[in-house]
Design a protein around this motif. Structure first.
Motif, short mmCIF file in Angstrom:
data_model
loop_
_atom_site.label_atom_id
_atom_site.label_comp_id
_atom_site.label_asym_id
_atom_site.label_seq_id
_atom_site.Cartn_x
_atom_site.Cartn_y
_atom_site.Cartn_z
N CYS A 53 4.64 35.75 -29.22
CA CYS A 53 5.75 36.24 -28.38
C CYS A 53 5.24 36.70 -27.04
O CYS A 53 5.87 36.49 -26.00
CB CYS A 53 6.51 37.36 -29.09
N TYR A 54 4.07 37.35 -27.04
CA TYR A 54 3.46 37.79 -25.78
C TYR A 54 3.15 36.59 -24.90
O TYR A 54 3.41 36.60 -23.69
CB TYR A 54 2.19 38.60 -26.07
N CYS A 55 2.62 35.53 -25.48
CA CYS A 55 2.32 34.32 -24.70
C CYS A 55 3.59 33.70 -24.12
O CYS A 55 3.58 33.20 -23.01
CB CYS A 55 1.62 33.28 -25.57
N ILE A 56 4.66 33.76 -24.88
CA ILE A 56 5.92 33.18 -24.42
C ILE A 56 6.45 33.95 -23.22
O ILE A 56 6.93 33.37 -22.25
CB ILE A 56 6.98 33.18 -25.56
N SER A 57 6.33 35.27 -23.26
CA SER A 57 6.91 36.10 -22.21
C SER A 57 5.95 36.43 -21.09
O SER A 57 6.36 36.94 -20.06
CB SER A 57 7.46 37.40 -22.81
N ASP A 58 4.68 36.16 -21.27
CA ASP A 58 3.66 36.55 -20.29
C ASP A 58 3.78 35.76 -19.00
O ASP A 58 4.03 34.56 -19.01
CB ASP A 58 2.27 36.33 -20.88
N GLU A 59 3.62 36.44 -17.90
CA GLU A 59 3.55 35.81 -16.58
C GLU A 59 2.08 35.81 -16.17
O GLU A 59 1.31 36.66 -16.58
CB GLU A 59 4.38 36.59 -15.56
N THR A 60 1.69 34.88 -15.33
CA THR A 60 0.30 34.86 -14.88
C THR A 60 0.03 36.05 -13.99
O THR A 60 0.90 36.55 -13.30
CB THR A 60 0.00 33.55 -14.12
N ALA A 61 -1.21 36.48 -13.98
CA ALA A 61 -1.60 37.64 -13.17
C ALA A 61 -1.35 37.39 -11.69
O ALA A 61 -1.02 38.31 -10.95
CB ALA A 61 -3.06 37.97 -13.42
N ASP A 62 -1.51 36.16 -11.24
CA ASP A 62 -1.29 35.84 -9.83
C ASP A 62 0.17 36.08 -9.43
O ASP A 62 0.46 36.43 -8.29
CB ASP A 62 -1.67 34.40 -9.52
N ASP A 63 1.10 35.86 -10.35
CA ASP A 63 2.51 36.08 -10.05
C ASP A 63 2.80 37.56 -9.83
O ASP A 63 3.74 37.92 -9.14
CB ASP A 63 3.40 35.58 -11.19
N TRP A 64 1.99 38.42 -10.43
CA TRP A 64 2.22 39.86 -10.33
C TRP A 64 1.41 40.50 -9.20
O TRP A 64 1.64 41.63 -8.84
CB TRP A 64 1.83 40.53 -11.64
N ALA A 65 0.46 39.77 -8.67
CA ALA A 65 -0.41 40.32 -7.63
C ALA A 65 0.33 40.42 -6.30
O ALA A 65 1.23 39.63 -6.01
CB ALA A 65 -1.64 39.43 -7.47
N PRO A 66 -0.07 41.41 -5.48
CA PRO A 66 0.53 41.53 -4.14
C PRO A 66 0.19 40.31 -3.28
O PRO A 66 -0.77 39.59 -3.57
CB PRO A 66 -0.13 42.78 -3.56
N PRO A 67 0.93 40.07 -2.22
CA PRO A 67 0.62 38.95 -1.32
C PRO A 67 -0.79 39.07 -0.76
O PRO A 67 -1.36 40.16 -0.69
CB PRO A 67 1.66 39.10 -0.20
N ALA A 68 -1.35 37.96 -0.34
CA ALA A 68 -2.76 37.91 0.10
C ALA A 68 -3.08 38.91 1.21
O ALA A 68 -4.14 39.50 1.23
CB ALA A 68 -3.10 36.49 0.55
N GLY A 69 -2.17 39.13 2.16
CA GLY A 69 -2.46 40.04 3.27
C GLY A 69 -2.16 41.50 2.96
O GLY A 69 -2.43 42.38 3.79
N ASP A 70 -1.66 41.81 1.81
CA ASP A 70 -1.28 43.17 1.43
C ASP A 70 -2.52 44.04 1.19
O ASP A 70 -3.49 43.57 0.60
CB ASP A 70 -0.41 43.12 0.16
N PRO A 71 -2.52 45.29 1.68
CA PRO A 71 -3.68 46.17 1.46
C PRO A 71 -4.03 46.34 -0.03
O PRO A 71 -5.20 46.44 -0.39
CB PRO A 71 -3.27 47.50 2.06
N ALA A 72 -3.04 46.33 -0.90
CA ALA A 72 -3.31 46.48 -2.32
C ALA A 72 -4.07 45.27 -2.87
O ALA A 72 -4.92 45.41 -3.75
CB ALA A 72 -2.00 46.66 -3.09
N ARG A 73 -3.81 44.11 -2.32
CA ARG A 73 -4.51 42.90 -2.75
C ARG A 73 -5.98 42.97 -2.33
O ARG A 73 -6.86 42.58 -3.09
CB ARG A 73 -3.82 41.67 -2.16
N ARG A 74 -6.24 43.47 -1.14
CA ARG A 74 -7.62 43.57 -0.66
C ARG A 74 -8.42 44.56 -1.50
O ARG A 74 -9.62 44.43 -1.65
CB ARG A 74 -7.65 43.96 0.81
N ALA A 75 -7.75 45.54 -2.10
CA ALA A 75 -8.43 46.54 -2.92
C ALA A 75 -8.89 45.96 -4.25
O ALA A 75 -9.76 46.52 -4.89
CB ALA A 75 -7.50 47.72 -3.17
#
Length: 76
Positions: A53-75
């Motif tokens: 069930c977790y695999c069915i509902s799981d989203e990839t980590a990249d989908d949850w990551a901030p945009p490339a230019g976002d300060p949180a992404r650089r961290a």
């Protein structure tokens, strides 16, 4: 196979696994009432279903990551 296609294939296999194991879990629940020794097997089947069930509902980590230019992404 693209990443999206792979993710869809994983979800399909996980759905099939849930459909396959669910009736067994139900039967094991009924058997457990009469024979408590079945409990570890019932729990194992339940955990396999939960993981699927977790695999069915799981989203990839990249989908949850901030945009490339976002300060949180650089961290990261």
């Amino acid at each position: 196979m693209s990443r999206t296609e792979e993710a869809e294939r994983v979800r399909l296999v996980a759905r099939n696994l849930v459909e396959l194991l669910s009736p067994y879990e139900e039967e094991l629940i009924a058997l457990e009432r009469a024979c408590p020794a079945v409990a570890p097997l019932r729990r194992a089947v339940g955990m396999a279903i939960a993981e699927a069930c977790y695999c069915i509902s799981d989203e990839t980590a990249d989908d949850w990551a901030p945009p490339a230019g976002d300060p949180a992404r650089r961290a990261r």
